[in-house]
Design a protein around this motif. Sequence first.
Motif, PDB file in Angstrom:
ATOM      1  N   TYR A   1       0.832  -1.200   0.000  1.00 52.81           N
ATOM      2  CA  TYR A   1       0.000   0.000   0.000  1.00 52.81           C
ATOM      3  C   TYR A   1       0.870   1.256   0.000  1.00 52.81           C
ATOM      4  O   TYR A   1       0.633   2.192  -0.769  1.00 52.81           O
TER       5      TYR A   1
ATOM      6  N   THR B   1      -6.440   5.588  -0.804  1.00 49.73           N
ATOM      7  CA  THR B   1      -6.809   5.174   0.541  1.00 49.73           C
ATOM      8  C   THR B   1      -6.541   3.687   0.731  1.00 49.73           C
ATOM      9  O   THR B   1      -6.414   2.923  -0.234  1.00 49.73           O
TER      10      THR B   1
ATOM     11  N   ARG C   1       0.960   3.967  -2.887  1.00 50.79           N
ATOM     12  CA  ARG C   1       0.528   5.324  -2.529  1.00 50.79           C
ATOM     13  C   ARG C   1       1.587   6.355  -2.905  1.00 50.79           C
ATOM     14  O   ARG C   1       1.285   7.395  -3.504  1.00 50.79           O
TER      15      ARG C   1
ATOM     16  N   TYR D   1      -7.014   0.483  -1.899  1.00 50.69           N
ATOM     17  CA  TYR D   1      -6.005  -0.560  -2.092  1.00 50.69           C
ATOM     18  C   TYR D   1      -6.601  -1.939  -1.837  1.00 50.69           C
ATOM     19  O   TYR D   1      -6.416  -2.869  -2.633  1.00 50.69           O
TER      20      TYR D   1
ATOM     21  N   PRO E   1      -3.444  11.030  -2.399  1.00 47.01           N
ATOM     22  CA  PRO E   1      -3.008   9.664  -2.083  1.00 47.01           C
ATOM     23  C   PRO E   1      -4.176   8.696  -2.071  1.00 47.01           C
ATOM     24  O   PRO E   1      -5.276   9.032  -1.629  1.00 47.01           O
TER      25      PRO E   1
END
Length: 246
Positions: free
Chosen positions: A48, A67, A52, A71, A65
Amino acid sequence: MSSLPLISSCFCCRRAEPRNRQLPPIRSVQAVLFDIDGTLADSDPLHYLAFREMLAEIGYNCGNPITKEFYSSSLSGKHNSVVGKFLFPDWDQQRRDQFLDDKEAHFRRLAAKQLEPVAGLHRLTDWIKQKGFHRAAVTNAPRASAEQMIAGVGLTEFFEHVVIGGECERAKPFPDPYLKALEHFGVSAQNAFAFEDSVAGLGAAVAAGLPVVGITTGNPGPALIAAGAAFLIKDYNDPALWRKLK
């Protein structure tokens, strides 16, 4: 990890056996199969973070970004070829592949410093070895990432075989990787079971006819149950698991 016997092609024409949500009696078990990401180690937070950071760098989602929910629902457990088409439908394949190769390299840098096995993992793997069961890792991770994670949790010598989804005709969520592992050992799905943490991976194992223990390291339990998990555990010390393994 050159000592690992690695499987490079997949058997994908066999009909999946009927779904079975119950683990087989332990006396009849011959093989135990593991996903890697989120199953051997809680690696989803690192994937993640890598996604991100890299998506923000290129201005994805207007630079906002992604969340954890995004993801988990859209990226976790899916093969990179599927992820690339989902994230970048307008990119050519070479550009997608380069981004995802760079993301995997970023993940491996993070994992080299931060990867830890799921609690109780070695307790379970010691039990499996004592029972003499066959064991394979079945993953959608690229080979370099899979090998690093297996080594990072100290299981290089534990796994007899590793099946890489990207080296099969179809990766998870199709059953081909799990069917290939069963075929290699000459074991029926009724005499094996699997551990998975993602909806895509769980669906693949269930489609192969395997009973599956869902581990809730990174994905919500209700989604794993809906995908076919026999039952859920939080880690490998969970009493729910050891009650089933008696």
